[in-house]
Design an enzyme around this catalytic site. Structure first.
Site, PDB file in Angstrom:
ATOM      1  N   PHE A 136       0.809  -1.220   0.000  1.00  0.00           N
ATOM      2  CA  PHE A 136       0.000   0.000   0.000  1.00  0.00           C
ATOM      3  C   PHE A 136       0.842   1.270   0.000  1.00  0.00           C
ATOM      4  O   PHE A 136       0.367   2.324  -0.391  1.00  0.00           O
ATOM      5  CB  PHE A 136      -1.000   0.018   1.161  1.00  0.00           C
ATOM      6  CG  PHE A 136      -0.438  -0.324   2.509  1.00  0.00           C
ATOM      7  CD1 PHE A 136       0.288   0.598   3.245  1.00  0.00           C
ATOM      8  CD2 PHE A 136      -0.645  -1.587   3.049  1.00  0.00           C
ATOM      9  CE1 PHE A 136       0.799   0.290   4.487  1.00  0.00           C
ATOM     10  CE2 PHE A 136      -0.144  -1.913   4.297  1.00  0.00           C
ATOM     11  CZ  PHE A 136       0.587  -0.974   5.019  1.00  0.00           C
ATOM     12  N   GLY A 153       1.334   3.586  -3.338  1.00  0.00           N
ATOM     13  CA  GLY A 153       0.362   4.548  -3.817  1.00  0.00           C
ATOM     14  C   GLY A 153      -0.258   5.432  -2.756  1.00  0.00           C
ATOM     15  O   GLY A 153      -0.996   6.358  -3.066  1.00  0.00           O
ATOM     16  N   HIS A 154       0.016   5.151  -1.497  1.00  0.00           N
ATOM     17  CA  HIS A 154      -0.592   5.935  -0.421  1.00  0.00           C
ATOM     18  C   HIS A 154       0.442   6.889   0.150  1.00  0.00           C
ATOM     19  O   HIS A 154       1.226   6.516   1.015  1.00  0.00           O
ATOM     20  CB  HIS A 154      -1.155   5.015   0.668  1.00  0.00           C
ATOM     21  CG  HIS A 154      -2.104   5.712   1.593  1.00  0.00           C
ATOM     22  ND1 HIS A 154      -1.760   6.108   2.856  1.00  0.00           N
ATOM     23  CD2 HIS A 154      -3.397   6.102   1.429  1.00  0.00           C
ATOM     24  CE1 HIS A 154      -2.793   6.686   3.439  1.00  0.00           C
ATOM     25  NE2 HIS A 154      -3.797   6.705   2.594  1.00  0.00           N
ATOM     26  N   PHE A 155       0.423   8.093  -0.358  1.00  0.00           N
ATOM     27  CA  PHE A 155       1.367   9.142   0.024  1.00  0.00           C
ATOM     28  C   PHE A 155       2.822   8.669  -0.106  1.00  0.00           C
ATOM     29  O   PHE A 155       3.560   8.643   0.882  1.00  0.00           O
ATOM     30  CB  PHE A 155       1.117   9.647   1.445  1.00  0.00           C
ATOM     31  CG  PHE A 155      -0.299  10.055   1.729  1.00  0.00           C
ATOM     32  CD1 PHE A 155      -1.044  10.761   0.799  1.00  0.00           C
ATOM     33  CD2 PHE A 155      -0.881   9.742   2.937  1.00  0.00           C
ATOM     34  CE1 PHE A 155      -2.353  11.147   1.068  1.00  0.00           C
ATOM     35  CE2 PHE A 155      -2.191  10.119   3.213  1.00  0.00           C
ATOM     36  CZ  PHE A 155      -2.923  10.822   2.281  1.00  0.00           C
ATOM     37  N   VAL A 160       2.283   6.527   4.805  1.00  0.00           N
ATOM     38  CA  VAL A 160       1.398   6.399   5.962  1.00  0.00           C
ATOM     39  C   VAL A 160       0.476   5.201   5.701  1.00  0.00           C
ATOM     40  O   VAL A 160      -0.093   5.079   4.621  1.00  0.00           O
ATOM     41  CB  VAL A 160       0.541   7.680   6.151  1.00  0.00           C
ATOM     42  CG1 VAL A 160      -0.450   7.507   7.284  1.00  0.00           C
ATOM     43  CG2 VAL A 160       1.425   8.893   6.391  1.00  0.00           C
TER      44      VAL A 160
END
Length: 143
Positions: free
Chosen positions: A46, A49-51, A56
């Site tokens: 994750f 693509g998550h910040f 985070v």
């Protein structure tokens, strides 16, 4: 203390990589509670693509990890072995901090109510003793 490793967890709940979000269970009492841990690394899928500029762990995945720990408590009961615990609802959810690579997340879910196949768990995720997520999770046990 009743400790479970990853293989033993997989015998209780159906989740598998990359969606199995619990590394081990430190202690549990069937139908009462479970305490597990997620050791977060930068290699988690994750984070791509998550910040990516400031990795985070997504809050929804933290809630899912708490639900998986609760599922261990519920599905380890003799009458629920071989069944699946589904989300029935999420109430009183609060996000109070970030989970980042290198964190060891303590996941605790206490079953506070159960009637038939439906129940409620109080869940908290913490890092270094600080609560980062809390929620009340409703579950339904099915086939």
């Amino acid at each position: 203390m009743n400790r479970l490793d990853i293989k033993q967890i997989q015998e209780i709940i159906p989740h598998r990589h990359p969606f199995l979000l619990v590394d081990y269970i430190e202690d549990y009492e069937p139908g009462q509670y479970a305490v597990g841990y997620k050791c977060v690394t930068y290699r988690e899928d994750f984070f791509k693509g998550h910040f990516p500029q400031e990795p985070v762990m997504p809050g929804v995945l933290t809630v899912e990890a708490l639900a998986q720990v609760g599922a261990v408590a519920i599905l380890s009961q003799e009458e629920n072995k071989g069944k699946v615990a589904y989300f029935g609802g999420i109430q009183k959810c609060k996000f109070r901090g970030k989970i980042v690579p290198g964190d060891k997340v303590r996941l605790e879910t206490k079953i506070i109510k159960q009637k038939g196949p439906v129940g409620i768990g109080e869940a908290t995720a913490s890092v270094d003793g600080k609560v980062v997520v809390s929620a009340e999770l409703t579950f339904m046990v099915g086939k």
